[in-house]
Scaffold this motif. Structure first.
Motif, PDB file in Angstrom:
ATOM      1  N   ILE A  25      90.463 103.995  29.830  1.00 18.49           N
ATOM      2  CA  ILE A  25      89.491 104.421  30.839  1.00 18.49           C
ATOM      3  C   ILE A  25      89.261 105.923  30.718  1.00 18.49           C
ATOM      4  N   ALA A  26      90.360 106.683  30.744  1.00 18.93           N
ATOM      5  CA  ALA A  26      90.222 108.135  30.740  1.00 18.93           C
ATOM      6  C   ALA A  26      91.567 108.786  30.459  1.00 18.93           C
ATOM      7  N   THR A  27      91.474 110.047  30.083  1.00 25.24           N
ATOM      8  CA  THR A  27      92.643 110.911  29.957  1.00 25.24           C
ATOM      9  C   THR A  27      92.675 111.780  31.196  1.00 25.24           C
ATOM     10  N   ALA A  28      93.823 111.779  31.875  1.00 28.61           N
ATOM     11  CA  ALA A  28      93.971 112.596  33.084  1.00 28.61           C
ATOM     12  C   ALA A  28      94.422 113.989  32.686  1.00 28.61           C
ATOM     13  N   ASN A  29      93.653 114.978  33.025  1.00 25.27           N
ATOM     14  CA  ASN A  29      93.943 116.359  32.661  1.00 25.27           C
ATOM     15  C   ASN A  29      94.471 117.111  33.877  1.00 25.27           C
ATOM     16  N   GLN A  30      95.569 117.828  33.666  1.00 30.04           N
ATOM     17  CA  GLN A  30      96.126 118.553  34.801  1.00 30.04           C
ATOM     18  C   GLN A  30      95.233 119.719  35.178  1.00 30.04           C
ATOM     19  N   SER A  79      92.921 111.860  39.588  1.00 32.07           N
ATOM     20  CA  SER A  79      93.510 113.167  39.882  1.00 32.07           C
ATOM     21  C   SER A  79      94.803 113.314  39.097  1.00 32.07           C
ATOM     22  N   ARG A  80      95.125 114.561  38.777  1.00 33.57           N
ATOM     23  CA  ARG A  80      96.418 114.869  38.160  1.00 33.57           C
ATOM     24  C   ARG A  80      96.824 116.256  38.647  1.00 33.57           C
ATOM     25  N   PRO A  81      97.457 116.306  39.794  1.00 32.16           N
ATOM     26  CA  PRO A  81      97.775 117.598  40.391  1.00 32.16           C
ATOM     27  C   PRO A  81      98.928 118.341  39.713  1.00 32.16           C
ATOM     28  N   ASN A  82      99.784 117.621  38.980  1.00 32.41           N
ATOM     29  CA  ASN A  82     100.907 118.284  38.311  1.00 32.41           C
ATOM     30  C   ASN A  82     101.289 117.509  37.058  1.00 32.41           C
ATOM     31  N   LEU A  83     102.422 117.862  36.470  1.00 33.08           N
ATOM     32  CA  LEU A  83     102.806 117.288  35.170  1.00 33.08           C
ATOM     33  C   LEU A  83     103.539 115.962  35.279  1.00 33.08           C
ATOM     34  N   THR A  84     103.713 115.451  36.498  1.00 35.82           N
ATOM     35  CA  THR A  84     104.457 114.201  36.651  1.00 35.82           C
ATOM     36  C   THR A  84     103.723 113.146  37.462  1.00 35.82           C
ATOM     37  N   PHE A  85     102.512 113.409  37.890  1.00 34.23           N
ATOM     38  CA  PHE A  85     101.858 112.500  38.826  1.00 34.23           C
ATOM     39  C   PHE A  85     100.366 112.434  38.561  1.00 34.23           C
ATOM     40  N   SER A  86      99.815 111.214  38.715  1.00 40.63           N
ATOM     41  CA  SER A  86      98.381 111.024  38.586  1.00 40.63           C
ATOM     42  C   SER A  86      97.968 109.834  39.449  1.00 40.63           C
ATOM     43  N   THR A  87      96.717 109.847  39.881  1.00 39.61           N
ATOM     44  CA  THR A  87      96.178 108.702  40.596  1.00 39.61           C
ATOM     45  C   THR A  87      94.861 108.275  39.972  1.00 39.61           C
ATOM     46  N   LEU A  88      94.622 106.984  40.037  1.00 38.39           N
ATOM     47  CA  LEU A  88      93.349 106.386  39.626  1.00 38.39           C
ATOM     48  C   LEU A  88      92.819 105.610  40.824  1.00 38.39           C
ATOM     49  N   THR A  89      91.590 105.885  41.210  1.00 42.65           N
ATOM     50  CA  THR A  89      90.953 105.139  42.288  1.00 42.65           C
ATOM     51  C   THR A  89      89.887 104.225  41.693  1.00 42.65           C
ATOM     52  N   VAL A  90      89.909 102.989  42.101  1.00 40.21           N
ATOM     53  CA  VAL A  90      88.857 102.044  41.731  1.00 40.21           C
ATOM     54  C   VAL A  90      87.961 101.930  42.955  1.00 40.21           C
ATOM     55  N   SER A  91      86.728 102.438  42.840  1.00 37.31           N
ATOM     56  CA  SER A  91      85.848 102.577  43.995  1.00 37.31           C
ATOM     57  C   SER A  91      84.850 101.440  44.081  1.00 37.31           C
ATOM     58  N   ASN A  92      84.451 101.150  45.324  1.00 34.86           N
ATOM     59  CA  ASN A  92      83.404 100.161  45.554  1.00 34.86           C
ATOM     60  C   ASN A  92      83.623  98.931  44.671  1.00 34.86           C
ATOM     61  N   MET A  93      84.754  98.313  44.843  1.00 33.91           N
ATOM     62  CA  MET A  93      85.187  97.266  43.925  1.00 33.91           C
ATOM     63  C   MET A  93      84.336  96.003  43.976  1.00 33.91           C
ATOM     64  N   SER A  94      84.242  95.368  42.834  1.00 32.91           N
ATOM     65  CA  SER A  94      83.602  94.063  42.703  1.00 32.91           C
ATOM     66  C   SER A  94      84.574  93.152  41.962  1.00 32.91           C
ATOM     67  N   PRO A  95      84.342  91.843  41.972  1.00 34.82           N
ATOM     68  CA  PRO A  95      85.253  90.939  41.260  1.00 34.82           C
ATOM     69  C   PRO A  95      85.444  91.281  39.786  1.00 34.82           C
ATOM     70  N   GLU A  96      84.451  91.932  39.189  1.00 38.07           N
ATOM     71  CA  GLU A  96      84.560  92.315  37.777  1.00 38.07           C
ATOM     72  C   GLU A  96      85.632  93.378  37.550  1.00 38.07           C
ATOM     73  N   ASP A  97      86.070  94.030  38.610  1.00 39.44           N
ATOM     74  CA  ASP A  97      87.123  95.039  38.494  1.00 39.44           C
ATOM     75  C   ASP A  97      88.512  94.415  38.515  1.00 39.44           C
ATOM     76  N   SER A  98      88.592  93.124  38.729  1.00 39.65           N
ATOM     77  CA  SER A  98      89.893  92.444  38.703  1.00 39.65           C
ATOM     78  C   SER A  98      90.491  92.600  37.315  1.00 39.65           C
ATOM     79  N   SER A  99      91.683  93.182  37.265  1.00 37.51           N
ATOM     80  CA  SER A  99      92.277  93.504  35.976  1.00 37.51           C
ATOM     81  C   SER A  99      93.674  94.069  36.210  1.00 37.51           C
TER      82      SER A  99
END
Lengths: 110, 116
Positions: free
Chosen positions: B46-51, B69-89
């Motif tokens: 999907i993507a590379t999270a850059n600090q 988001s990647r606020p520091n060197l040990t943590f990242s979040t991925l948000t799946v927005s406005n989800m549809s059934p096609e996002d099931s994975s």
């Protein structure tokens, strides 16, 4: 990024040596060859990486011919727990990503 | 090596809602990645999270749909927005402690998302 081609699936028996071959005809000079293993409901796990000739670790061996257009992952004396999907990847360390191909689904039979 | 945990491990969500997936590493890492894997299929980056800066998205994935988001060197979040059934994975986080993407990547256990 070089594209890879692997068999979709393979069956073997416990105690056998299993060889999975990956074709990468357009591999570039800087590309390395890496294999990952993925068990059901888990993330992939690094197995082995090589550039040319032969690489061996405690889990597997990787054979790469001189033209580097293919590679063979060798798993010695497999067990039922080796049933997994095996991915061959080819990539340049200077690239910012790696690309997973379709993988080979290996099924070990008792 | 690196040990990665993801939260939640699974979730069932309604269409139109959003879900944030967390990836926590037990040590500082250089690169963090987010992948998607449909059942029985291979992994798609999907993507590379850059600090400290915007993530680098692959073709077919956009920031509005998958903010990272990647606020520091040990943590990242991925948000799946406005989800549809096609996002099931299954959504997987991976990291490397090396300087290159071809260095060993360590993967989290994944988050299994079902959208109704």
């Amino acid at each position: 990024l070089a594209k890879t081609t692997q068999p979709i699936s393979m069956d073997s028996y416990e105690g056998q040596e299993v060889n999975i071959t990956c074709s990468h005809n357009n591999i570039a000079t800087n590309d390395y060859i890496t294999w990952y293993q993925q068990f059901p409901s888990q993330g992939p796990r690094f197995i082995i990486q090589g550039y040319k000739t032969k690489v061996t670790n405690e889990v597997a061996s990787l054979f790469i011919p001189a033209d580097r257009k293919s590679s063979t992952l060798s798993l010695p004396r497999v067990s039922l727990s080796d049933t997994a999907v095996y991915y061959c990847l080819v990539g340049d360390p200077l690239d910012d990503k790696i690309i997973f191909g379709k993988g080979t689904r290996l099924h070990i039979l008792p | 090596s690196a040990v990665i945990s993801q939260k939640p491990s699974r979730d069932i969500c309604q269409r139109g809602t959003s879900l944030t997936i967390q990836c926590q590493v037990d040590s500082q890492v250089t690169m963090m990645f987010w992948y998607r894997q449909q059942p029985g299929q291979s992994l798609t980056l999907i993507a590379t999270a850059n600090q400290g800066s915007e993530a680098t998205y692959e073709s077919g994935f956009v920031i509005d749909k998958f903010p990272i988001s990647r606020p520091n060197l040990t943590f990242s979040t991925l948000t799946v927005s406005n989800m549809s059934p096609e996002d099931s994975s299954i959504y997987l986080c991976s990291v490397t402690t090396g300087r290159h993407s071809t260095d060993t990547q360590y993967f989290g256990p994944g988050t299994r998302l079902t959208v109704l």
